[in-house]
Design a protein around this motif. Sequence first.
Motif, short mmCIF file in Angstrom:
data_model
loop_
_atom_site.label_atom_id
_atom_site.label_comp_id
_atom_site.label_asym_id
_atom_site.label_seq_id
_atom_site.Cartn_x
_atom_site.Cartn_y
_atom_site.Cartn_z
N LYS A 248 -23.34 -73.94 -31.02
CA LYS A 248 -23.85 -75.25 -31.42
C LYS A 248 -22.78 -76.34 -31.37
O LYS A 248 -23.10 -77.52 -31.20
CB LYS A 248 -24.47 -75.18 -32.81
CG LYS A 248 -23.51 -74.96 -33.96
CD LYS A 248 -24.27 -74.96 -35.28
CE LYS A 248 -23.33 -74.79 -36.47
NZ LYS A 248 -24.08 -74.81 -37.75
N TYR A 249 -21.51 -75.96 -31.50
CA TYR A 249 -20.44 -76.95 -31.44
C TYR A 249 -20.09 -77.34 -30.00
O TYR A 249 -19.33 -78.29 -29.78
CB TYR A 249 -19.19 -76.43 -32.16
CG TYR A 249 -19.39 -76.34 -33.66
CD1 TYR A 249 -19.40 -77.49 -34.44
CD2 TYR A 249 -19.59 -75.11 -34.27
CE1 TYR A 249 -19.59 -77.42 -35.81
CE2 TYR A 249 -19.78 -75.04 -35.65
CZ TYR A 249 -19.79 -76.19 -36.42
OH TYR A 249 -19.99 -76.12 -37.77
N ASP A 252 -23.42 -80.11 -27.17
CA ASP A 252 -23.43 -81.50 -26.70
C ASP A 252 -22.67 -81.69 -25.40
O ASP A 252 -22.86 -82.69 -24.69
CB ASP A 252 -22.90 -82.45 -27.77
CG ASP A 252 -21.49 -82.11 -28.24
OD1 ASP A 252 -20.88 -81.15 -27.70
OD2 ASP A 252 -20.99 -82.80 -29.15
N LYS A 262 -19.52 -88.58 -27.51
CA LYS A 262 -19.06 -87.77 -28.65
C LYS A 262 -17.68 -88.17 -29.17
O LYS A 262 -17.40 -88.03 -30.36
CB LYS A 262 -19.10 -86.28 -28.29
CG LYS A 262 -18.17 -85.88 -27.17
CD LYS A 262 -18.35 -84.40 -26.81
CE LYS A 262 -17.88 -83.49 -27.91
NZ LYS A 262 -17.94 -82.06 -27.52
N ASN A 269 -15.79 -82.62 -35.12
CA ASN A 269 -16.74 -81.50 -35.03
C ASN A 269 -18.17 -81.94 -35.29
O ASN A 269 -19.02 -81.16 -35.73
CB ASN A 269 -16.35 -80.39 -36.01
CG ASN A 269 -16.35 -80.86 -37.45
OD1 ASN A 269 -16.43 -82.06 -37.72
ND2 ASN A 269 -16.26 -79.91 -38.38
N CYS A 270 -18.44 -83.20 -35.05
CA CYS A 270 -19.79 -83.75 -35.27
C CYS A 270 -20.80 -83.03 -34.37
O CYS A 270 -20.58 -82.89 -33.16
CB CYS A 270 -19.80 -85.25 -34.97
SG CYS A 270 -21.37 -86.08 -35.30
N ILE A 271 -21.90 -82.59 -34.98
CA ILE A 271 -22.97 -81.97 -34.18
C ILE A 271 -24.21 -82.87 -34.14
O ILE A 271 -25.28 -82.44 -33.72
CB ILE A 271 -23.33 -80.55 -34.68
CG1 ILE A 271 -23.76 -80.59 -36.15
CG2 ILE A 271 -22.16 -79.59 -34.46
CD1 ILE A 271 -24.31 -79.24 -36.64
N MET A 301 -30.43 -76.10 -30.64
CA MET A 301 -29.45 -75.84 -31.70
C MET A 301 -30.04 -74.94 -32.79
O MET A 301 -29.37 -74.05 -33.31
CB MET A 301 -28.98 -77.15 -32.31
CG MET A 301 -28.01 -76.95 -33.46
SD MET A 301 -27.28 -78.49 -34.00
CE MET A 301 -26.19 -78.80 -32.62
#
Length: 318
Positions: A248-249, A252, A262, A269-271, A301
């Motif tokens: 999931k990291y 993007d 991003k 580490n913004c998802i 995700m």
Amino acid sequence: MKAVVYKSTGSWYHVKAEDGMIYNSRIKGKFRMKGIKSTNPVAVGDHVEIDTEKKGDDTVGIIKEIYDRRNYIIRKSVNLSKQTHIIAANIDLAFLLITHNNPPTSTTFIDRFLVTAEAYHIPTVILINKVDAYSLEEFAEMKFLAELYRDIGYMCIGISAETGENIDKVKALMKDKVSVFAGHSGVGKSTLVNSIEPTLNIKTSEISEQHRQGQHTTTFAEMHELHFGGQIIDTPGIRGFGVVDIDKYNLDNYFPEFFRLKNNCKFNNCIHVDEPHCAVKDALAEDKIAYSRYKSYLQIMEGEEDENFRKDPYQDLR
């Protein structure tokens, strides 16, 4: 001898060897004991090493080694959730065929395919087929869809495998490359292959009027030679597309429009879900990112399966 896998029927493989001959081949049992969770340890497009042996009047091949794959398109197996299925390997260019409602192709399906292709570094072109049969409203919706993906950076071409519209553009892209056609059953993959290489005369069938779904005419993936240079891999129709093994990291990274933004997020580490000062969510709020794409991102995700192919494929665009 070195060889390339041209067709897989599950237990036997047609391989074209460096001597130019096609050998009906099988794999050594040890390949099945390596803990490979794929339903097909050998895929069309694989480069392999074979030995040959006589079986009566025939010479058959024995696949003794599979060389490392440069890339591949993989999805979760439909019936075996813990296993995966490799659609094709060592691909230069993928073509995703979509149609409006004959059968319907959802944005969820498109996005899942594109994410997998991005993850394995496979350039993808979206082909909007059957443009000769669209009403004005349907044509407008598909034009809007094409602009959405063009803005992201994907080439989109409106074609008709029946009338030949823009088939020359597709052939020019395919020249001297290993290409793969993918999409739902009934989107016209086999008809398109026949249009590009008429001597192949691949079997085609009509759409089911009851469910607006295609009938499976291509049972196994198969590679074909092109007279103008290169090869095409025709694949069985894909109903749903399960994305495999993407953290999931890192997800993007495989949405190009998210990737470009991003670095502007407050947190490294913004998802892009609940975090404050998120550049992706800001762009979504400003209609700079399509809601359908963000919805696909969240579904992947959260591990949701692609089970929505019977729904209105464009409801999130309206």
